[in-house]
Scaffold this active site. Structure first.
Site, PDB file in Angstrom:
ATOM      1  N   LYS A  54       0.836  -1.173  -0.239  1.00 14.51           N
ATOM      2  CA  LYS A  54      -0.159   0.201  -0.132  1.00 14.51           C
ATOM      3  C   LYS A  54       0.916   1.326   0.037  1.00 14.51           C
ATOM      4  O   LYS A  54       0.588   2.199  -0.865  1.00 14.51           O
ATOM      5  CB  LYS A  54      -0.964  -0.100   1.441  1.00 14.51           C
ATOM      6  CG  LYS A  54      -1.991  -1.056   1.178  1.00 14.51           C
ATOM      7  CD  LYS A  54      -3.008  -1.176   2.471  1.00 14.51           C
ATOM      8  CE  LYS A  54      -3.739  -2.439   2.254  1.00 14.51           C
ATOM      9  NZ  LYS A  54      -4.362  -2.783   3.533  1.00 14.51           N
ATOM     10  N   GLN A  98      -4.273  -1.400   9.489  1.00 16.04           N
ATOM     11  CA  GLN A  98      -4.329  -2.666   8.883  1.00 16.04           C
ATOM     12  C   GLN A  98      -4.678  -3.712  10.027  1.00 16.04           C
ATOM     13  O   GLN A  98      -4.356  -3.886  11.133  1.00 16.04           O
ATOM     14  CB  GLN A  98      -2.706  -2.965   8.719  1.00 16.04           C
ATOM     15  CG  GLN A  98      -2.519  -4.344   8.012  1.00 16.04           C
ATOM     16  CD  GLN A  98      -3.115  -4.550   6.631  1.00 16.04           C
ATOM     17  OE1 GLN A  98      -3.057  -3.491   5.811  1.00 16.04           O
ATOM     18  NE2 GLN A  98      -3.869  -5.481   6.411  1.00 16.04           N
ATOM     19  N   ASP A 121     -11.128   3.091   3.519  1.00 16.92           N
ATOM     20  CA  ASP A 121     -11.307   1.652   3.406  1.00 16.92           C
ATOM     21  C   ASP A 121     -12.805   1.261   3.194  1.00 16.92           C
ATOM     22  O   ASP A 121     -13.268   0.301   2.750  1.00 16.92           O
ATOM     23  CB  ASP A 121     -11.114   1.096   4.575  1.00 16.92           C
ATOM     24  CG  ASP A 121      -9.510   0.110   4.522  1.00 16.92           C
ATOM     25  OD1 ASP A 121      -9.383  -0.224   3.384  1.00 16.92           O
ATOM     26  OD2 ASP A 121      -8.973  -0.256   5.384  1.00 16.92           O
TER      27      ASP A 121
END
Ligand code: NAP
Length: 303
Positions: A54, A98, A121
């Protein structure tokens, strides 16, 4: 008949190019680039490799990127305070925590602490609610379903009036993509059926599908005879089915018998190289969207 392959790898390159141009335009107009923070707690090897990818993608796009690594021992309170710090930081437009988090931390509490305006997200209940309402309400779509929808539309598959069958009803894939495809609007307007382990005659439902989206996590679940000739098949499943003797790496396989299905389907995604590369790409797209939103809104406030 041999299906056209919908390559997530090729689409990723195309979308990242588009995003690079947007970042350049943003830099030109506002003197700023999108800001993304990735918070990694502990050193779980899979999480480290996801975060690394990412960060690499964000840096490649010219984002202002912060990788904030925290020890496994961080308290829930300290993590919540860290998130609040980034909620208040005007240079950060996207906050990514995460998962999984260590057992002593309540994941739901942490995800819900992220400002919905920086939840790139798309997992915050506010953003899921906006997604269900649809239209102008939508802010950030969850990344894997957004990637699936992008693959369907970019491959030229007609969605209006199409029979869509979604195998799986998880909160991160099955449920949101079923809602999204049934919405009123471009890339949607489909007639959707969502199936799961309690569904009777699973194969019959699949056979009706003009667009078959499979997110079950069961290797080879969908047989070629379950596929309507010419259908578009999106295989979300990522299953480790062995280890390569040559590379020592995991051998990945989807939920669809790819070789056989390719002889029946009109279009099909491979595994790997299909939906997988699209998820991070959509995360980047959400971050660019968030940056525009914050920068232009701020400008309006100042006006
Ligand atoms: P999940 O939470 O385990 O949900 C699986 C769903 O499939 C459940 O709703 C389950 O039904 C249904 N299902 C399982 N076996 C079935 C069967 N034999 N017949 C019918 N339905 C069945 O999984 P997930 O998180 O959605 O992930 C699904 C797959 O997608 C996994 O392989 C995962 O690794 C992959 N994935 C890929 C990406 C990506 O490429 N970026 C992202 C996310 C997930 P019940 O609800 O009845 O149990």
């Amino acid at each position: 008949m041999s299906a056209e392959i919908i390559s997530g790898t090729a689409m990723r390159a195309e979308i990242l190019d588009e995003l690079k141009q947007e970042v350049a335009a943003m830099q030109e107009k506002h003197g700023k680039t999108p800001g993304l923070v990735t918070i990694l707690v502990g050193e779980n090897p899979a999480s480290v490799s996801y975060v690394t990818l990412k960060v690499k993608t964000a840096l490649g796009l010219g984002f202002h990127e912060i990788q904030d690594n925290q020890p496994e021992s961080i308290s829930e309170q300290a993590l919540l305070e860290l998130i609040e710090k980034y909620n208040q930081d005007d240079d950060i437009h996207g906050i990514l925590v995460q998962l999984p988090l260590p057992d002593h931390i309540d994941e739901k509490k942490v995800l819900n602490a992220i400002s919905p305006d920086k939840d790139v997200d798309g997992f915050h209940p506010v953003n899921l609610g906006r997604m269900v309402i649809g239209g102008d309400e939508i802010r950030y779509l969850p990344c894997t379903p957004a990637g699936i929808q992008e693959m369907i539309t970019r491959s030229g598959t007609e969605t209006a009036g199409a029979e869509v069958v979604v195998v799986g009803r998880s909160n991160i894939v099955g449920k949101p993509i079923a809602v999204m495809m049934g919405q009123k609007g471009p890339g949607a307007n489909s007639t959707v059926t969502m199936v799961h382990t309690r569904t009777k005659d699973l194969d019959e439902h699949c056979r009706r599908a003009d667009i078959l989206i499979v997110a079950a996590g069961v290797p080879g679940l969908v047989k070629p005879e379950w596929i309507k000739p010419g259908a578009t098949v999106i295989d979300v499943g990522v299953n480790r089915v062995g280890v390569s003797e040559k590379t020592g790496r995991a051998i990945l396989s989807g939920d669809v018998d790819f070789e056989a299905a390719s002889k029946v389907a009109g279009k099909i995604t491979p595994v790997p190289g299909g939906v997988g590369p699209m998820t991070i790409t959509m995360l980047m797209k959400n971050t660019v969207k968030s940056a525009w939103f914050h920068l232009e809104n701020k400008q309006n406030d100042a006006a």
